[in-house]
Design a protein around this motif. Sequence first.
Motif, PDB file in Angstrom:
ATOM      1  N   GLU A 147      -6.214  -6.950  -2.411  1.00 38.73           N
ATOM      2  CA  GLU A 147      -5.312  -6.577  -3.501  1.00 38.73           C
ATOM      3  C   GLU A 147      -4.487  -5.329  -3.210  1.00 38.73           C
ATOM      4  O   GLU A 147      -3.930  -4.718  -4.110  1.00 38.73           O
ATOM      5  CB  GLU A 147      -6.105  -6.399  -4.800  1.00 38.73           C
ATOM      6  CG  GLU A 147      -6.746  -7.679  -5.312  1.00 38.73           C
ATOM      7  CD  GLU A 147      -5.730  -8.783  -5.597  1.00 38.73           C
ATOM      8  OE1 GLU A 147      -4.531  -8.474  -5.743  1.00 38.73           O
ATOM      9  OE2 GLU A 147      -6.141  -9.950  -5.670  1.00 38.73           O
ATOM     10  N   GLY A 148      -4.426  -4.913  -1.952  1.00 31.15           N
ATOM     11  CA  GLY A 148      -3.473  -3.880  -1.597  1.00 31.15           C
ATOM     12  C   GLY A 148      -4.036  -2.533  -1.238  1.00 31.15           C
ATOM     13  O   GLY A 148      -3.276  -1.618  -0.888  1.00 31.15           O
ATOM     14  N   VAL A 149      -5.360  -2.333  -1.331  1.00 25.50           N
ATOM     15  CA  VAL A 149      -5.947  -1.084  -0.852  1.00 25.50           C
ATOM     16  C   VAL A 149      -5.799  -1.054   0.661  1.00 25.50           C
ATOM     17  O   VAL A 149      -6.138  -2.014   1.349  1.00 25.50           O
ATOM     18  CB  VAL A 149      -7.427  -0.961  -1.266  1.00 25.50           C
ATOM     19  CG1 VAL A 149      -8.049   0.294  -0.669  1.00 25.50           C
ATOM     20  CG2 VAL A 149      -7.552  -0.939  -2.784  1.00 25.50           C
TER      21      VAL A 149
ATOM     22  N   GLY B 156      -1.823  -3.808  -7.343  1.00 20.09           N
ATOM     23  CA  GLY B 156      -0.533  -3.163  -7.557  1.00 20.09           C
ATOM     24  C   GLY B 156      -0.549  -1.652  -7.429  1.00 20.09           C
ATOM     25  O   GLY B 156       0.507  -1.035  -7.316  1.00 20.09           O
ATOM     26  N   PHE B 157      -1.717  -1.026  -7.474  1.00 18.98           N
ATOM     27  CA  PHE B 157      -1.774   0.427  -7.337  1.00 18.98           C
ATOM     28  C   PHE B 157      -1.607   0.866  -5.884  1.00 18.98           C
ATOM     29  O   PHE B 157      -1.170   1.984  -5.618  1.00 18.98           O
ATOM     30  CB  PHE B 157      -3.089   0.974  -7.897  1.00 18.98           C
ATOM     31  CG  PHE B 157      -3.145   0.984  -9.402  1.00 18.98           C
ATOM     32  CD1 PHE B 157      -2.451   1.930 -10.127  1.00 18.98           C
ATOM     33  CD2 PHE B 157      -3.872   0.028 -10.083  1.00 18.98           C
ATOM     34  CE1 PHE B 157      -2.484   1.937 -11.513  1.00 18.98           C
ATOM     35  CE2 PHE B 157      -3.924   0.026 -11.475  1.00 18.98           C
ATOM     36  CZ  PHE B 157      -3.223   0.976 -12.190  1.00 18.98           C
ATOM     37  N   GLY B 158      -1.983   0.013  -4.947  1.00 19.39           N
ATOM     38  CA  GLY B 158      -1.773   0.317  -3.531  1.00 19.39           C
ATOM     39  C   GLY B 158      -2.471   1.567  -3.058  1.00 19.39           C
ATOM     40  O   GLY B 158      -1.905   2.355  -2.286  1.00 19.39           O
TER      41      GLY B 158
ATOM     42  N   THR C  71       0.854  -1.184   0.000  1.00 25.61           N
ATOM     43  CA  THR C  71       0.000   0.000   0.000  1.00 25.61           C
ATOM     44  C   THR C  71       0.890   1.233   0.000  1.00 25.61           C
ATOM     45  O   THR C  71       1.858   1.312   0.762  1.00 25.61           O
ATOM     46  CB  THR C  71      -0.908   0.020   1.240  1.00 25.61           C
ATOM     47  OG1 THR C  71      -1.716  -1.161   1.247  1.00 25.61           O
ATOM     48  CG2 THR C  71      -1.818   1.245   1.221  1.00 25.61           C
ATOM     49  N   LEU C  72       0.579   2.191  -0.864  1.00 28.89           N
ATOM     50  CA  LEU C  72       1.390   3.393  -0.977  1.00 28.89           C
ATOM     51  C   LEU C  72       1.287   4.263   0.266  1.00 28.89           C
ATOM     52  O   LEU C  72       0.267   4.274   0.956  1.00 28.89           O
ATOM     53  CB  LEU C  72       0.954   4.213  -2.194  1.00 28.89           C
ATOM     54  CG  LEU C  72       1.124   3.573  -3.574  1.00 28.89           C
ATOM     55  CD1 LEU C  72       0.616   4.527  -4.635  1.00 28.89           C
ATOM     56  CD2 LEU C  72       2.574   3.215  -3.825  1.00 28.89           C
ATOM     57  N   GLN C  73       2.358   4.996   0.533  1.00 23.53           N
ATOM     58  CA  GLN C  73       2.347   6.016   1.575  1.00 23.53           C
ATOM     59  C   GLN C  73       1.822   7.302   0.960  1.00 23.53           C
ATOM     60  O   GLN C  73       2.373   7.807  -0.015  1.00 23.53           O
ATOM     61  CB  GLN C  73       3.771   6.232   2.109  1.00 23.53           C
ATOM     62  CG  GLN C  73       3.880   7.263   3.218  1.00 23.53           C
ATOM     63  CD  GLN C  73       3.356   6.744   4.542  1.00 23.53           C
ATOM     64  OE1 GLN C  73       3.483   5.566   4.846  1.00 23.53           O
ATOM     65  NE2 GLN C  73       2.761   7.625   5.326  1.00 23.53           N
TER      66      GLN C  73
END
Length: 578
Positions: free
Chosen positions: A303-305, A272-274, A146-148
Motif C-alpha cells: 500500500e505504498g510504505v 495513500g500516505f506513502g 512513497t513520499l520523499q
Amino acid sequence: NSRDITSKRYHFTAPLGAVELGEIRWYIEKYHHWPTGVFKTRAEKTEKALPEWGNALYKAALGVESAHEPFEAWKRATGSRRFSVQVDGEPLEGTDDAQAALIREAASDLLSLPWEITHDGTGFLSQGKNKVRVRRRLKHHKQRTTLQAKLPIKVLLLSPRPEVDDKGNPVGYLDHRSSALPLIQAVENLGEDLIDVDILNPPTFSALKAALDKAKKENSPYDIVHFDGHGVYDRRAGLGTLCFEASKDSEKLGERLLDLVYAKDLAAELRGFGVPLFFLNASQSALSINDPMASVAAKLLEEGVGSVLAMSHSVLVETARRFVEPFYKSLAQGQRVGDAMLAGQIALYDDPYRFKIMGAGKLDLRDWFVPVLYQDEADPQLFTVKAGETAARLVAKRNELKLGLLPEAPEHSFVGRSRMLLHLERLLELTNYAVIRGSGGMGKTALAAELTRWLVRSNRFERAAFVSVEPQNVQDVRGVLDVIGRQLTPKYTVAQYKTLDEALQPVERVLRDHPTLILLDNLESVLPDSEGVNPAGAADVTELLDLCTKLLKASTNTRLLFTSREVLPKPFDTNTVE
C-alpha cells in the motif's frame, strides 16, 4: 554504459524444509526459556548448522550455471551490495483455485526462508569488506506512491500496552520503553532541525489514523512510524495482526482492552500516505504461511510504505533493544535504510549475549537474522544532513538544562519497574498530580526521577524542576518556590519580590508557556507527627500544598509528582502509587 546482465530462468528448490525451519523457530522462540542441559546441546547443534544451511541457500540460489555470469558481475560491482528476494504470488488469470493456492504457498515459503544467513562457504554475506544488505521485495500490480522524506524527519512512535483481552484475560506485558528508549537515545541530540519525535497517546488504531491525517493536512507528514508492541500471526484468518489498545478504554487504568488489528485493515488505512519507513518492533510481523501478502510487512509495502522493518519470529525484548539504537544512529548519520539495517544486524551478531537466567546461566543467542527488511526498489537516505559535533553538544546541553536539578541517572542505568513507570505515565495523563509512596530505601526518588527524565526526553513535557523539601535543603515555602523558579526562569530569585504571590507570577508565566513536570521529593519531611507537631525547621505543609495548588492552576499543562513515606493531606491524598 554497460547493460544489466540477467540470467536465464532456472529452477530453484528450497534446501531448507520443515525440519530445518522448525529447528530455527525453536532456537529463536523457545530456547531462551531454559538455556542449559539438553536444550543447550540442541541449541549448539543448531548454531553449528546455521552456516551449513546458509551455504545450502547460497548454492541453490546462486550456485547454478545460469546465475554464474550475472552473479560474478554483481560481485565485481562497487558500492553497496544488495541481495533482493522478489516474489510474485499472484497466479495467472484463469488458474484454478487449487493450483493458485499452491502458487501462493510456494511464494510465501520462498519469501520466508532465512536469506539473512546466506553463507558463501567463507562467511555470511553480511561479513567482510563488501557486506551485503538483504531485503525482500514484492511484485506490485497497482499504482503506489512513497513520499520523499524531508528534514526535519518526523517520527511517530506508538507503544500500545493493552492489559486485558475481550474475555478479561491478562495480556502479557512487554517493557513499554524496550525500543522507544533506545530510539530516543539515538536521536535526541540531533536537534529540532533534523528530527521531531511524537509519541502517540493514546496508542489506539483510531488515534494512529487521526495523527496521520492531521500531519498530512498540515503538510508535515510522518517519515517514520515506529510501532513497538505485540504482533501475532492468526493462522485461522491467515493474516498477521498488530495489538493496539481499544479506544473506548483508553482512560481506564489497569483495564486497557486489546484491539487486534489485521494486516489488511492496517494497510487499508495507511493507503495513500506513502510513509517512507515503518518500523515494526512486533513479533511475527513478517510471518506468512499460505500467502506472501498475508504478513503485516507485506501488506504495508503493497500500500505504498517504502521500507518496512519487521520481525520474522517472536523476538526477545533484549534483542529488539540492542538492534534499535545502532539502526537509528546509522540512519541519523546519513546511512541508507538498508545500511542502517545491516548495522543493527551486525551489532546483534557481534555480541550474542542477551541476559542471565537464574539457575540456567547466561543466554547467548545467534538471532541477528530475525529483523528483516521489506523494501520497494529504492533504498532511501532519510537524513541528508548530519548534525555537526558543535551543534550536537549545544543540543545536548539544552536537553540537560531542561531537566533542571533532577538527580543524575545511575551509572548502571535504570533497570526494572517498567510496569510502574507506565502506570504513573498513564496516571499523569488523566490527572494533574501523582504520589509515589513507600518506605525509606525503596527507591522512590530513583523511580520519580527516571519517570521525569523519560517524560521530558520523550517530549511529553518541555521542562522539569526538582526540589527536595528536606529541612537541610529548604526552610520555608519561599525557599521551595525559589528552587523551582531558578530552574525555570533565568536569574530568578524570590528575594526580588515582597510577597509570595508576586514571586509566583513569573513562574506562572513560564508554566503557561511550557508544559512542565515538577517533582517534589521527600514530602514526609514536612508532614506533622501523630500529635500534629511540624518537624523542626521544616516548611509548613499547609503553605506548601497551597503553593502546589497555585502551580497547578497556572496551567493545564503542569503536572506535579510527589514522593513520600506517608499519606499526603488533602487535596493531594489520592492518585497514589505504592
